[in-house]
Design a protein around this motif. Structure first.
Motif, PDB file in Angstrom:
ATOM      1  N   ALA A 270       6.081   8.373   2.257  1.00 38.25           N
ATOM      2  CA  ALA A 270       4.798   8.221   2.952  1.00 38.25           C
ATOM      3  C   ALA A 270       4.964   7.428   4.247  1.00 38.25           C
ATOM      4  O   ALA A 270       4.340   7.745   5.267  1.00 38.25           O
ATOM      5  N   ALA A 271       5.808   6.399   4.230  1.00 43.46           N
ATOM      6  CA  ALA A 271       6.030   5.612   5.437  1.00 43.46           C
ATOM      7  C   ALA A 271       6.753   6.419   6.506  1.00 43.46           C
ATOM      8  O   ALA A 271       6.513   6.229   7.707  1.00 43.46           O
ATOM      9  N   VAL A 272       7.629   7.337   6.100  1.00 42.10           N
ATOM     10  CA  VAL A 272       8.388   8.137   7.072  1.00 42.10           C
ATOM     11  C   VAL A 272       7.494   9.159   7.770  1.00 42.10           C
ATOM     12  O   VAL A 272       7.617   9.393   8.975  1.00 42.10           O
ATOM     13  N   ILE A 273       6.586   9.795   7.040  1.00 45.55           N
ATOM     14  CA  ILE A 273       5.756  10.837   7.635  1.00 45.55           C
ATOM     15  C   ILE A 273       4.489  10.284   8.285  1.00 45.55           C
ATOM     16  O   ILE A 273       3.789  11.028   8.979  1.00 45.55           O
ATOM     17  N   ALA A 274       4.196   9.010   8.104  1.00 40.12           N
ATOM     18  CA  ALA A 274       2.972   8.436   8.690  1.00 40.12           C
ATOM     19  C   ALA A 274       2.947   8.538  10.217  1.00 40.12           C
ATOM     20  O   ALA A 274       1.904   8.895  10.784  1.00 40.12           O
TER      21      ALA A 274
END
Length: 298
Positions: A270-274
C-alpha cells in the motif's frame, strides 16, 4: 368627436419551464451506472488497505471482516523499517525524475520535427520509427544487457535512465506518436507568424508549441512516471547491490523474506502504490484532456 384609445395590452404569459425531469433522471442513472462500474475496480484497493490494517488472523476469516478491529497501524511502521525502504524510495524517485525529464524533452523534440518541420523523408522515417513498436522487448534484452556490461554500467542507474534521453528508446515510440498527434492540432499560423518575426525553430518549439501542449506533456509524464515506478525487470537485470534497489525490487525481496507476514506485506504494498494513486488523482483532469484531444486535428 370620438376619442381614440390605445388597444389593451396583452397579458404577459409566464414562460413554461423546461421539462427537466427526463434529463435529470438520465443524469442520475448515468452516475449510478458509473458508480456501479467503479466499485469492482476499487474493491482490490479496499481489500489491500483493510488487510494492511489487520492482524494476520483476521484476514482469512469467513465471512470476510471489512473493518479492522482493532486497527493495526503498527504494520506500516514495522514493515517500512524492516528494510531500508527510505533508500529504495530515494533511488526510485531519482530514476523516475531523470527518466521523465529525458522522455519529455527528447520525445517532444522528435515530435516537433515530425509534425511542425518539413524535410525530405519525414514520413518514411516516422513510419520506420513506428515499426519499432512491433519489436518485442525480449529481442533486444540480451544485446542491451551485453552492451551495458561492456560499458561497465551494471549495478548503476545508467541503464535505467540513459535510454529515456533518446527518443524512441525505452518505449518512447508511443510518446513520440502521442505528442506528434497533439502538435498537429496546434494552428500552423502561430509558427508562421513567429518565423516572420525572426524566430528560430527552437524558439517556436519552446515558446509556442510546448506551452500549448501542456495536457499532452502531462499525459507523457504520467505514463513515464508510472512505468518507471512500477518497473521490475529493469532493476532486476541491472541492479545487484541492495543500496541501489528500487521500491519494486525491494518489495519483491521483502516478500521473499516476510512471505507469511501478510499484514507487513500488505502495508508495504500500500505504501509503494500510494504515490501513483496520488499523482493520478491530482493530474487526472489534464490526463483525460490530453488523451481526448490527441488525434483531433483542426
Amino acid at each position: 368627436m370620438t376619442t381614440l384609445t390605445a388597444p389593451p395590452r396583452p397579458k404577459s404569459v409566464a414562460p413554461v419551464p423546461a421539462r427537466r425531469g427526463p434529463r435529470k433522471y438520465g443524469k442520475a442513472l448515468t452516475y449510478v451506472a458509473l458508480t456501479a462500474g467503479a466499485i469492482p475496480t476499487l474493491l482490490p484497493f479496499v481489500w489491500l488497505l483493510r488487510s494492511a490494517l489487520m492482524q494476520d488472523s483476521q484476514m482469512f476469516i469467513a465471512p470476510p471482516q471489512w473493518i479492522p478491529d482493532p486497527f493495526q497501524w503498527s504494520n506500516f511502521t514495522e514493515a517500512l523499517t524492516a528494510q531500508p525502504f527510505g533508500r529504495y524510495f530515494v533511488n526510485t524517485v531519482v530514476i523516475a525524475v531523470v527518466s521523465v525529464v529525458g522522455t519529455v524533452l527528447t520525445c517532444s523534440i522528435a515530435a516537433f520535427s515530425f509534425s511542425r518541420l518539413r524535410w525530405r523523408g519525414r514520413n518514411v522515417v516516422f513510419a520506420l520509427l513506428l515499426s519499432g513498436v512491433m519489436l518485442p522487448y525480449a529481442v533486444t534484452l540480451i544485446p542491451t544487457f551485453v552492451m551495458w556490461q561492456e560499458l561497465g554500467a551494471l549495478d548503476t542507474i545508467l541503464p535505467l535512465t540513459v535510454p529515456s534521453w533518446f527518443a524512441g528508446a525505452g518505449g518512447g515510440v508511443f510518446n513520440v506518436f502521442l505528442l506528434r498527434q497533439f502538435f498537429l492540432t496546434i494552428p500552423f499560423e502561430l509558427d508562421e507568424a513567429a518565423y516572420i518575426d525572426g524566430a528560430s525553430p527552437w524558439r517556436v518549439y519552446w515558446t509556442i508549441v510546448m506551452p500549448l501542449s501542456k495536457p499532452a506533456i502531462i499525459v507523457v509524464t504520467i505514463f513515464t512516471f508510472i512505468g518507471t515506478w512500477n518497473d521490475f525487470l529493469g532493476p532486476l537485470l541491472y541492479l545487484n547491490s541492495e543500496e541501489n534497489y528500487t521500491l519494486s525490487l525491494g518489495l519483491a525481496s521483502f516478500q521473499s523474506i516476510y512471505i507469511t507476514q501478510w499484514g507487513y506485506l500488505m502495508a508495504a504494498s500500500a505504501a509503494v502504490i500510494a504515490p501513483i494513486i496520488a499523482l493520478f488523482f491530482f493530474l487526472q483532469r489534464y490526463f483525460i484532456e490530453g488523451v481526448t484531444l490527441t488525434g483531433i486535428k483542426n
